[in-house]
Scaffold this motif. Structure first.
Motif, PDB file in Angstrom:
ATOM      1  N   VAL A 145      40.790  36.222  39.651  1.00  0.00           N
ATOM      2  CA  VAL A 145      40.586  35.822  40.522  1.00  0.00           C
ATOM      3  C   VAL A 145      42.146  35.171  40.773  1.00  0.00           C
ATOM      4  CG1 VAL A 145      39.620  33.837  42.216  1.00  0.00           C
ATOM      5  CG2 VAL A 145      38.297  35.139  39.378  1.00  0.00           C
ATOM      6  N   THR A 146      42.294  35.720  42.171  1.00  0.00           N
ATOM      7  CA  THR A 146      43.413  35.203  42.282  1.00  0.00           C
ATOM      8  C   THR A 146      43.727  33.992  43.051  1.00  0.00           C
ATOM      9  OG1 THR A 146      43.332  36.186  44.986  1.00  0.00           O
ATOM     10  CG2 THR A 146      43.803  38.171  43.279  1.00  0.00           C
ATOM     11  N   PRO A 147      45.333  33.720  43.438  1.00  0.00           N
ATOM     12  CA  PRO A 147      44.823  32.536  44.204  1.00  0.00           C
ATOM     13  C   PRO A 147      44.492  32.379  45.388  1.00  0.00           C
ATOM     14  CG  PRO A 147      47.261  32.900  42.971  1.00  0.00           C
ATOM     15  CD  PRO A 147      46.336  33.959  42.450  1.00  0.00           C
ATOM     16  N   GLN A 148      44.333  33.604  46.265  1.00  0.00           N
ATOM     17  CA  GLN A 148      43.799  33.653  47.049  1.00  0.00           C
ATOM     18  C   GLN A 148      42.371  33.240  47.533  1.00  0.00           C
ATOM     19  OE1 GLN A 148      45.706  34.377  50.639  1.00  0.00           O
ATOM     20  NE2 GLN A 148      47.769  32.946  49.189  1.00  0.00           N
ATOM     21  N   GLY A 149      41.690  33.337  46.081  1.00  0.00           N
ATOM     22  CA  GLY A 149      40.573  33.497  46.240  1.00  0.00           C
ATOM     23  C   GLY A 149      39.705  34.645  46.014  1.00  0.00           C
ATOM     24  N   GLN A 150      40.288  35.657  45.681  1.00  0.00           N
ATOM     25  CA  GLN A 150      39.828  36.998  45.088  1.00  0.00           C
ATOM     26  C   GLN A 150      38.990  37.398  44.405  1.00  0.00           C
ATOM     27  OE1 GLN A 150      43.794  39.890  47.172  1.00  0.00           O
ATOM     28  NE2 GLN A 150      42.170  40.731  48.382  1.00  0.00           N
ATOM     29  N   ILE A 151      38.389  37.853  44.539  1.00  0.00           N
ATOM     30  CA  ILE A 151      37.494  38.588  42.656  1.00  0.00           C
ATOM     31  C   ILE A 151      38.671  40.104  42.533  1.00  0.00           C
ATOM     32  CG2 ILE A 151      36.019  39.035  41.116  1.00  0.00           C
ATOM     33  CD1 ILE A 151      34.534  37.184  42.611  1.00  0.00           C
ATOM     34  N   LEU A 152      39.337  40.630  41.801  1.00  0.00           N
ATOM     35  CA  LEU A 152      40.116  41.520  41.299  1.00  0.00           C
ATOM     36  C   LEU A 152      39.769  41.967  39.914  1.00  0.00           C
ATOM     37  CD1 LEU A 152      43.399  41.166  43.334  1.00  0.00           C
ATOM     38  CD2 LEU A 152      41.217  42.970  44.006  1.00  0.00           C
ATOM     39  N   TRP A 153      39.406  43.426  39.694  1.00  0.00           N
ATOM     40  CA  TRP A 153      39.652  44.499  38.037  1.00  0.00           C
ATOM     41  C   TRP A 153      41.063  44.522  38.913  1.00  0.00           C
ATOM     42  CZ3 TRP A 153      36.579  43.301  34.581  1.00  0.00           C
ATOM     43  CH2 TRP A 153      35.516  42.474  34.742  1.00  0.00           C
ATOM     44  N   ALA A 154      41.875  44.622  37.466  1.00  0.00           N
ATOM     45  CA  ALA A 154      43.469  45.431  37.748  1.00  0.00           C
ATOM     46  C   ALA A 154      43.193  46.036  36.065  1.00  0.00           C
ATOM     47  CB  ALA A 154      44.074  44.165  37.422  1.00  0.00           C
ATOM     48  N   ASN A 155      43.369  47.321  36.538  1.00  0.00           N
ATOM     49  CA  ASN A 155      43.326  48.616  35.570  1.00  0.00           C
ATOM     50  C   ASN A 155      44.288  49.849  35.897  1.00  0.00           C
ATOM     51  OD1 ASN A 155      42.318  50.639  37.430  1.00  0.00           O
ATOM     52  ND2 ASN A 155      40.346  49.339  37.100  1.00  0.00           N
ATOM     53  N   GLU A 156      44.353  51.064  35.282  1.00  0.00           N
ATOM     54  CA  GLU A 156      45.598  51.937  35.402  1.00  0.00           C
ATOM     55  C   GLU A 156      45.086  52.382  36.607  1.00  0.00           C
ATOM     56  OE1 GLU A 156      45.580  54.996  33.079  1.00  0.00           O
ATOM     57  OE2 GLU A 156      43.768  55.691  32.583  1.00  0.00           O
ATOM     58  N   HIS A 157      43.620  52.183  37.193  1.00  0.00           N
ATOM     59  CA  HIS A 157      43.721  53.023  38.383  1.00  0.00           C
ATOM     60  C   HIS A 157      43.741  51.602  40.094  1.00  0.00           C
ATOM     61  CE1 HIS A 157      42.532  56.350  36.413  1.00  0.00           C
ATOM     62  NE2 HIS A 157      42.122  55.989  35.687  1.00  0.00           N
TER      63      HIS A 157
ATOM     64  N   ALA B 258      50.731  33.186  35.092  1.00  0.00           N
ATOM     65  CA  ALA B 258      51.067  33.012  36.348  1.00  0.00           C
ATOM     66  C   ALA B 258      50.535  33.331  37.671  1.00  0.00           C
ATOM     67  CB  ALA B 258      52.595  33.357  36.006  1.00  0.00           C
ATOM     68  N   PHE B 259      50.194  34.413  37.390  1.00  0.00           N
ATOM     69  CA  PHE B 259      49.647  34.724  39.027  1.00  0.00           C
ATOM     70  C   PHE B 259      47.831  34.611  39.219  1.00  0.00           C
ATOM     71  CE2 PHE B 259      52.568  36.891  37.271  1.00  0.00           C
ATOM     72  CZ  PHE B 259      53.506  37.320  38.004  1.00  0.00           C
ATOM     73  N   GLY B 260      46.650  33.852  38.463  1.00  0.00           N
ATOM     74  CA  GLY B 260      45.472  33.799  38.712  1.00  0.00           C
ATOM     75  C   GLY B 260      44.388  33.263  38.100  1.00  0.00           C
ATOM     76  N   ILE B 261      43.384  33.177  37.870  1.00  0.00           N
ATOM     77  CA  ILE B 261      42.704  33.184  36.671  1.00  0.00           C
ATOM     78  C   ILE B 261      42.022  34.132  36.247  1.00  0.00           C
ATOM     79  CG2 ILE B 261      40.798  31.465  35.818  1.00  0.00           C
ATOM     80  CD1 ILE B 261      41.116  29.536  38.814  1.00  0.00           C
ATOM     81  N   VAL B 262      42.488  34.391  34.957  1.00  0.00           N
ATOM     82  CA  VAL B 262      41.553  35.906  34.317  1.00  0.00           C
ATOM     83  C   VAL B 262      40.565  35.316  32.877  1.00  0.00           C
ATOM     84  CG1 VAL B 262      41.854  37.525  32.145  1.00  0.00           C
ATOM     85  CG2 VAL B 262      44.115  36.722  34.437  1.00  0.00           C
ATOM     86  N   THR B 263      39.674  35.296  33.855  1.00  0.00           N
ATOM     87  CA  THR B 263      38.585  35.631  32.928  1.00  0.00           C
ATOM     88  C   THR B 263      37.838  36.860  32.123  1.00  0.00           C
ATOM     89  OG1 THR B 263      37.101  37.200  34.859  1.00  0.00           O
ATOM     90  CG2 THR B 263      37.110  34.869  35.370  1.00  0.00           C
ATOM     91  N   GLU B 264      38.260  37.734  31.937  1.00  0.00           N
ATOM     92  CA  GLU B 264      37.190  39.090  31.155  1.00  0.00           C
ATOM     93  C   GLU B 264      39.048  39.805  30.909  1.00  0.00           C
ATOM     94  OE1 GLU B 264      33.750  40.603  30.837  1.00  0.00           O
ATOM     95  OE2 GLU B 264      34.699  42.564  31.377  1.00  0.00           O
TER      96      GLU B 264
ATOM     97  N   LYS C 242      53.932  38.239  43.122  1.00  0.00           N
ATOM     98  CA  LYS C 242      53.857  37.692  43.356  1.00  0.00           C
ATOM     99  C   LYS C 242      53.456  37.354  44.483  1.00  0.00           C
ATOM    100  CE  LYS C 242      55.014  33.378  44.780  1.00  0.00           C
ATOM    101  NZ  LYS C 242      55.332  33.349  46.277  1.00  0.00           N
ATOM    102  N   ASN C 243      53.998  37.911  45.494  1.00  0.00           N
ATOM    103  CA  ASN C 243      54.111  38.129  46.607  1.00  0.00           C
ATOM    104  C   ASN C 243      53.299  38.798  47.560  1.00  0.00           C
ATOM    105  OD1 ASN C 243      56.726  36.295  47.150  1.00  0.00           O
ATOM    106  ND2 ASN C 243      57.599  37.792  46.922  1.00  0.00           N
ATOM    107  N   ARG C 244      53.010  39.568  46.983  1.00  0.00           N
ATOM    108  CA  ARG C 244      51.515  40.293  47.252  1.00  0.00           C
ATOM    109  C   ARG C 244      50.490  39.886  47.224  1.00  0.00           C
ATOM    110  NH1 ARG C 244      53.140  45.367  44.346  1.00  0.00           N
ATOM    111  NH2 ARG C 244      54.180  45.439  45.708  1.00  0.00           N
ATOM    112  N   TYR C 245      50.365  39.262  46.087  1.00  0.00           N
ATOM    113  CA  TYR C 245      49.000  38.324  45.523  1.00  0.00           C
ATOM    114  C   TYR C 245      48.856  36.759  45.572  1.00  0.00           C
ATOM    115  CZ  TYR C 245      47.827  43.024  43.461  1.00  0.00           C
ATOM    116  OH  TYR C 245      47.502  44.126  43.223  1.00  0.00           O
ATOM    117  N   ASP C 246      50.441  36.563  45.979  1.00  0.00           N
ATOM    118  CA  ASP C 246      49.814  35.266  46.460  1.00  0.00           C
ATOM    119  C   ASP C 246      50.935  35.004  47.541  1.00  0.00           C
ATOM    120  OD1 ASP C 246      49.694  31.800  46.170  1.00  0.00           O
ATOM    121  OD2 ASP C 246      50.662  31.807  44.496  1.00  0.00           O
TER     122      ASP C 246
END
Length: 497
Positions: A197-209, A224-230, A478-482
């Motif tokens: 969950v990013t500081p902007q409140g977006q739920i994202l999945w991050a992977n090679e794609h 430092a870039f948000g709250i990792v959940t899994e 950081k500037n892209r996601y926060d």
């Protein structure tokens, strides 16, 4: 069941909306934010003096962290609760927060907060196989011992912590050293997907794609870039191992250092073997003890390095055929929660000579300290081998280490004591010791700029030693996601780019 659940959820949301409308005209203080959280998520908030609140506070590794008193603790069970809490309550109304997966840091404020709100990830503790058993999805609040036990039922394991009581989040996001480091690198090197969950409140999945830049940036940045959940890691075939702990008297220190260096040097020929060494003065005594943690991830006794350790006279010898669960649970027995703590780290070019030089500085310095009954200073030497560094790269973590730098030696020093009135004394003495060690390593041209985040003191910014190129890339992420810098404002207890 649905006819009961939906009215309850609607009533909770309605109560939250009514409370929110009452405070819209003024900045929301943490206690009021706690009321709103409790109205929105009735089962997920613990107030001061609640049983769950007290149990969570008492679970912190460091007493300084445990004594920080958040206005409430929030226990989300998934990304949606975190997203809603951040976007609707915590960030719009300037609430200071801390995020904890297990509270093992000695860094005061890293995972707890005074008068703010602690987001406690302990309910995100799942472990389940994915990709036909080729990988495992793990909640950041899980303990590694539970992960290993779950995977062992399927004859599998994973490159996680060497200690069963460590939690997944802090270990994996800080880099992570495992018993499989020679074969798989840092734990974060194998991390191929995560939910965040990013500081902007977006739920994202991050992977090679998707959001690949965010996946890379989280590997070593400790949240430092948000709250990792899994996180998702590749599984490893489980097998019987050989290892354990041996303890030694002070007169064996030189040969222990030679054996540890031999383990690091021999890793190219035998990646299954690994070791680390800890030593310190026993509480209330002048006796120094040395403890070697040894493991061969294959079920054989013979290896060049282990043979060297086994030939050293010992006070106790716990080497045996064992499982990863056995070994990591044994390591957890040496963890004593509840004391006041501070920790710092240095990285050096690994050699038996450098180990001996640092040892002599540490021993001479700490012998002069005035201890209380429970105070002690424990030093740990952990080699980072050439194959460990080869298994990772600038694409798999943010550290920017090259195998030509290896083998390196991670040195961590942890002070612990019980009397809070002696905080200033031990903090000053720790700074003096660190300065003396840095000066000596610099004079030998053996000091490396790398700061391992999991062992760093609050004033040892791990980002500072990264290359200008890496820091520039991290700032872009950081500037892209926060873009508004929300995380630095609302989560002051961690390092930021």
């Amino acid at each position: 069941m649905l006819t009961l659940v939906f009215p309850l959820l609607f009533a909770a949301r309605l109560a939250a909306a009514q409370l929110l409308s009452q405070v819209k005209q003024q900045p929301l203080q943490a206690p009021t934010a706690c009321q709103l959280l409790a109205a929105t998520f009735p089962e997920f908030v613990a107030k001061i003096n609640d049983k769950q609140y007290n149990e969570s506070q008492n679970a912190y590794w460091s007493a300084q962290q445990a004594l920080l008193q958040p206005s409430c603790r929030f226990y989300p069970r998934g990304s949606r609760e975190i997203q809603e809490a951040l976007a609707d309550i915590l960030l719009p109304y300037n609430v200071t927060i801390a995020v904890t997966s297990g509270g093992r840091s000695s860094h005061t404020g890293a995972s707890n907060v005074q008068d703010g709100i602690a987001i406690d990830m302990s309910r995100l503790n799942h472990t389940y196989l994915v990709d036909d058993g080729q990988a495992v999805a793990i909640g950041v609040g899980a303990r590694w011992g539970d992960v290993y036990r779950t995977l062992a039922k399927h004859n599998l394991t994973v490159a996680g912590s060497r200690t069963a009581d460590d939690h997944v989040g802090g270990h994996a996001l800080g880099g992570g050293i495992s018993w499989f480091a020679n074969e798989h690198g840092w734990t974060c090197d194998g991390l191929y997907e995560l939910g965040l969950v990013t500081p902007q409140g977006q739920i994202l999945w991050a992977n090679e794609h998707w959001n690949e830049d965010l996946l890379w940036a989280t590997k070593g940045s400790l949240g430092a870039f948000g709250i990792v959940t899994e996180i998702k890691l590749p599984t490893i075939k489980n097998r019987k191992m050989f290892g354990g702990i041996t303890t030694h008297a002070a007169d064996q220190a030189p040969v222990l250092f030679e054996a540890l260096q031999a383990t690091a040097d021999n890793a190219n020929q035998d990646a299954a073997q690994s070791a680390y060494l800890s030593f310190g003065r026993l509480p209330g005594k002048k006796d120094w003890r040395y403890r070697a943690h040894l493991l061969n991830t294959e079920p054989r006794k013979q290896s060049k390095a282990l043979d060297m350790f086994m030939n050293i006279p010992s006070r106790s010898n716990g080497l045996r055929a064992a499982t990863l669960v056995d070994i990591t649970e044994e390591n957890a027995k040496y963890k004593t929660p509840g004391l006041r703590r501070l920790k710092f780290t240095l990285t050096a070019k690994s050699s038996a000579q450098n180990m001996q030089i640092l040892h002599d500085i540490i021993k001479a310095y700490t012998t002069k300290l005035v201890f209380d009954g429970k105070a002690q200073v424990i030093t740990t030497y952990e080699p980072v081998t050439v194959p460990h560094l080869q298994a990772g790269s600038s694409q798999t973590n943010i550290f920017g280490l090259h195998y030509a730098d290896g083998p390196l030696l991670l040195v961590s020093i942890e002070f612990s004591w019980s009397d809070r009135q002696r905080d200033d004394y031990f903090e000053q003495e720790a700074r003096k010791l660190r300065s003396a060690m840095q000066q000596e390593l610099s004079s030998l041209r053996a000091l490396h700029k790398f700061v391992y985040p999991a062992y760093a003191s609050p004033d040892q910014d791990p980002f500072a030693g990264l290359s200008p190129y890496t820091k520039g890339m991290l700032r872009e992420v950081k500037n892209r996601y926060d873009p508004d810098g929300l995380w630095k404002k609302h989560v002051p207890g961690i390092w930021h780019v």
